[in-house]
Design an enzyme around this catalytic site. Structure first.
Site, PDB file in Angstrom:
ATOM      1  N   THR B  14       0.815  -1.210   0.000  1.00 30.10           N
ATOM      2  CA  THR B  14       0.000   0.000   0.000  1.00 30.10           C
ATOM      3  C   THR B  14       0.855   1.269   0.000  1.00 30.10           C
ATOM      4  O   THR B  14       0.632   2.175  -0.804  1.00 30.10           O
ATOM      5  CB  THR B  14      -0.864   0.007   1.274  1.00 30.10           C
ATOM      6  N   VAL B  15       1.825   1.326   0.897  1.00 34.72           N
ATOM      7  CA  VAL B  15       2.606   2.556   1.041  1.00 34.72           C
ATOM      8  C   VAL B  15       3.499   2.785  -0.175  1.00 34.72           C
ATOM      9  O   VAL B  15       3.581   3.904  -0.706  1.00 34.72           O
ATOM     10  CB  VAL B  15       3.446   2.521   2.334  1.00 34.72           C
ATOM     11  N   LYS B 107       8.886   0.989  11.725  1.00 29.68           N
ATOM     12  CA  LYS B 107       8.990   1.314  13.158  1.00 29.68           C
ATOM     13  C   LYS B 107       9.688   0.203  13.938  1.00 29.68           C
ATOM     14  O   LYS B 107      10.439   0.466  14.869  1.00 29.68           O
ATOM     15  CB  LYS B 107       7.608   1.578  13.739  1.00 29.68           C
ATOM     16  N   GLU B 131       9.907   9.566   9.101  1.00 24.90           N
ATOM     17  CA  GLU B 131       8.657  10.248   9.461  1.00 24.90           C
ATOM     18  C   GLU B 131       7.458   9.304   9.392  1.00 24.90           C
ATOM     19  O   GLU B 131       6.535   9.384  10.203  1.00 24.90           O
ATOM     20  CB  GLU B 131       8.452  11.444   8.523  1.00 24.90           C
ATOM     21  N   GLY B 136       1.731   7.708  11.089  1.00 32.44           N
ATOM     22  CA  GLY B 136       1.324   7.859   9.687  1.00 32.44           C
ATOM     23  C   GLY B 136       1.576   9.232   9.112  1.00 32.44           C
ATOM     24  O   GLY B 136       2.713   9.700   9.032  1.00 32.44           O
ATOM     25  N   ILE B 138       0.892  12.208  10.198  1.00 32.14           N
ATOM     26  CA  ILE B 138       1.188  13.333  11.094  1.00 32.14           C
ATOM     27  C   ILE B 138       2.687  13.593  11.091  1.00 32.14           C
ATOM     28  O   ILE B 138       3.462  12.690  11.391  1.00 32.14           O
ATOM     29  CB  ILE B 138       0.745  13.021  12.539  1.00 32.14           C
ATOM     30  N   GLU B 192      -3.181  -6.314  11.762  1.00 34.90           N
ATOM     31  CA  GLU B 192      -1.983  -6.912  11.186  1.00 34.90           C
ATOM     32  C   GLU B 192      -2.162  -8.436  11.090  1.00 34.90           C
ATOM     33  O   GLU B 192      -2.994  -9.017  11.797  1.00 34.90           O
ATOM     34  CB  GLU B 192      -0.775  -6.640  12.103  1.00 34.90           C
ATOM     35  N   LYS B 207       6.547   2.699  18.179  1.00 33.84           N
ATOM     36  CA  LYS B 207       6.497   4.135  17.874  1.00 33.84           C
ATOM     37  C   LYS B 207       6.886   4.960  19.089  1.00 33.84           C
ATOM     38  O   LYS B 207       7.616   5.955  18.980  1.00 33.84           O
ATOM     39  CB  LYS B 207       5.087   4.495  17.393  1.00 33.84           C
ATOM     40  N   GLY B 304      -2.611   4.058   6.240  1.00 32.93           N
ATOM     41  CA  GLY B 304      -3.252   4.160   4.928  1.00 32.93           C
ATOM     42  C   GLY B 304      -2.283   4.625   3.864  1.00 32.93           C
ATOM     43  O   GLY B 304      -1.230   5.197   4.159  1.00 32.93           O
TER      44      GLY B 304
END
Lengths: 428, 428
Positions: B14-15, B107, B131, B136, B138, B192, B207, B304
């Site tokens: 997805t990413v 992470k 980042e 995500g 932010i 997950e 995180k 997402g």
């Protein structure tokens, strides 16, 4: 470790003293984080003899901020004087011309002269940074220009004047009129010397103009902002809005429309359950929307010694780390001049009016709205003791033009006992 | 314009696909903002033939991510494989050893191997940026390490696993049990492959470990986190907490105490009117507190395609602009190894228990608390139909030690009809 970074600080009010304090208290932390010592060479302010609660004898004193800005032993000129003309502008221009990096908290200066100053800075290959100019301690300039650099920004919104938000939330919590809370806030020293900067929305609009430029890659256009202050917000509207599930906020909104760039700073209704609706007191909030990221909300103190100094120091640290780059996110010469779009996007509206208590009054209003193509989402008529009946209407989406026509037609029906109030409801 | 920045992207889930999309759609915007073209040279993933909704034939294909990471025509290796061992770790190490900058969303890798990787990156003079690894879309890494660089950070908190927050808020809104909502979320693909990473708090703790290191200048210490998942949160507790004005959140908290660094990831109560209390569904929130700035709250999508890709691109743009610097805010060699402080700061607690319905039961519990030095802020006993009485207690501040002793003493009174539930109430 690289050579120390030497600052000259002009303006020793609340923020200037805050910057001095951070540099004194956190010298080693700052050096670890930036790889350089951060030193203050010289300072400047109006009154040398004033007691500022900190000894200043370790810094050279300059009467003239321009002289300070151009000293050989200053690498970064920190402008905390304020005002869009006069010594602040002269000194920033002189600093850039002398090849200094500049950090400023001056929203008015950037909103009015941002384009010329950006060209000067980029021409000189220096930084002009201004995190403290928008939303105090919230690192919103960084979030927008760097954190969301991969996004096309679709909308920027914000409650960016803490005094206005304080007044509006205090009116609601205490049930007081605008005039009463204004006097209270003024007495507490919460307002600028010229209170119109706050309650007229000018200060917040300066901030919006800066965010718009960064967000949309456009020339800073303060005079293109549709601007309305909070002085016509009544306690009746605050109560009525609450009754319908909304809060009234002085909300800045910038977005691209099919016709150009729309920038508005005006009292708006937002849902009381939204982050903006839940923002009480002097806190600021900025909402950033991008095509990839969706919506990011940033909340924090919008003013005060510590928060504003924190933002100034973020810029100083970036410069210490060698971060320069264009002032408004892309080279000033490439910033677009786009037409002004005057709030022509449709939105739902809140209407409050008082009707003469006679048969058919409400029907006339409803038919006027229908004739203007405006459909009603919700309507409430309240019980009343006198001969006039308070009525609230929330419309479905309509254009500002259609609304203006409908308001004129309502007036002509002669069933209103006074002017109707219309406030935009912003989708957040 | 400087030379193009050439990326090699490993991992096309997805990413990865989100990153490809941004680079295709916003090529000119990215070039304007960074002063360089950002290109993708080559990609790598497990299955070459899989349909990913985008044509990949314009990129070279590498079966082996290590080969991708070390290609001569790759400047930045973008690691989107995931996992703290195996190909992700091998390829990141190889990229740094080959003098490439690295951007990762991993992470787990940073939480477990952050210190070694930071040393490798800094030794090679390259960037290792992440980042996308925390919260995500932010831009919290940037806000903390750059935006608040002038602050001593005093506390970091966050709701950083959207799946857990979805489960907890869905339990409340639908009145369903943990097991029911877990099954629902799993069916919707919200969890997950190993759901313990989510509901066990491991993902959120990864995180938190990263944020702690950045905030306090300490060596990343994932194993030092007091970790508790959400599986013991019952619908009864959610309802009872709501009744007392609280929400239950899987909350990460890191702060320095007199004894060392305290890091906790556990279900906590927060006031329902606070920003954290009002955070519903899959959204993330991080709260940063610094000595100058006070409190900053950042809210946005925690996962997402678009949001995570947005964060990856922020790092890519920073590298394109020449921003490097230490991985965890100060040089890895200077990060402190501090003792672990195990949640020894006093806090109020929420207690829920069921008492045998016989005379003196409540008095016994109250006296046990009094003997342990714990005073009661609020207490509620509910009406009941059977022979056991539900009781809620909110204590004043007490230490975890005193609470543990009190819970053992309560057990010994034999008036409890089952084990008492104790949850910390975090001041936000």
């Amino acid at each position: 470790m690289s050579a120390p970074l030497r600052l000259g600080i002009a303006g020793l009010g609340t923020v200037g003293i805050g910057v001095l304090r951070i540099i004194r208290q956190h010298a080693s932390l700052l050096a670890e984080r930036t790889g350089r010592d951060i030193l203050i060479t010289a300072v400047s302010a109006r009154e040398k003899s004033k007691d500022r609660g900190l000894p200043l004898d370790r810094y050279d004193w300059e009467e003239d901020p321009v002289a300070l800005a151009t000293r050989d032993d200053v690498d970064v000129f920190v402008e905390l004087i304020g005002g869009d003309e006069g010594p602040a502008k002269d000194a920033v221009e002189a600093a850039l011309a002398a090849g200094k990096d500049v950090v400023t908290a001056n929203k008015a200066l950037l909103a009015i002269h941002g384009q010329a100053l950006a060209k000067a800075a980029e021409g000189a290959g220096r930084a002009l940074r201004y995190e403290a100019a928008v939303a105090g301690g919230i690192p919103v300039i960084k979030a927008l220009s760097e954190g969301l650099a991969g996004n096309e920004i679709t909308r920027v919104m914000g409650v960016m004047n803490g005094s206005c938000n304080y007044i509006l939330t205090r009116m609601e919590s205490a049930g007081l009129s605008y005039e009463e809370v204004f006097a209270e806030a003024d007495g507490l020293g919460y307002l600028e010397a010229d209170p119109q900067l706050d309650v007229g929305g000018i200060d917040a609009a300066h901030k919006l103009a800066i965010l718009s430029s960064l967000a949309f890659g456009t020339v800073v256009d303060f005079s293109g902002i549709t601007l309305e202050g909070i002085d016509r917000v009544s306690i009746e509207d605050i109560h009525a809005a609450a009754d319908m599930g909304y809060k009234i906020k002085l909300l800045g909104v910038a977005q691209k429309t099919g016709r150009g760039l729309e920038q508005r700073m005006q009292p708006c209704l937002v849902p009381d359950s939204s982050p903006l609706g839940q923002l009480d007191g002097g806190t600021n909030m900025v909402v950033l929307e991008g095509d990839a990221v969706g919506q990011i909300v940033l909340r924090g103190p919008g003013a005060g010694e510590g928060p504003t100094a924190s933002a100034v120091m973020a810029d100083v640290c970036d410069i210490a780390r060698g971060l320069r780059g264009p002032v408004f996110g892309k080279p000033a010469a490439t910033l677009a001049s786009v037409p002004r779009a005057h709030a022509d996007l449709p939105a739902p509206y809140y209407l409050r009016m008082t009707l003469e208590d006679k048969p058919g009054a409400l029907a006339k209003i409803a038919s006027v709205l229908g004739d203007a193509g405006i459909s009603i989402d919700r309507m409430r008529q309240y019980g009343h003791a006198d001969t006039t009946a308070p009525v609230l209407i929330v419309t479905h989406k309509t254009t500002p033009d259609a609304l203006t026509r409908a308001l004129a037609a309502m007036e002509a029906t002669r069933v209103l006992s006074g002017p109707a109030v219309a406030l935009r409801i912003e989708a957040v």
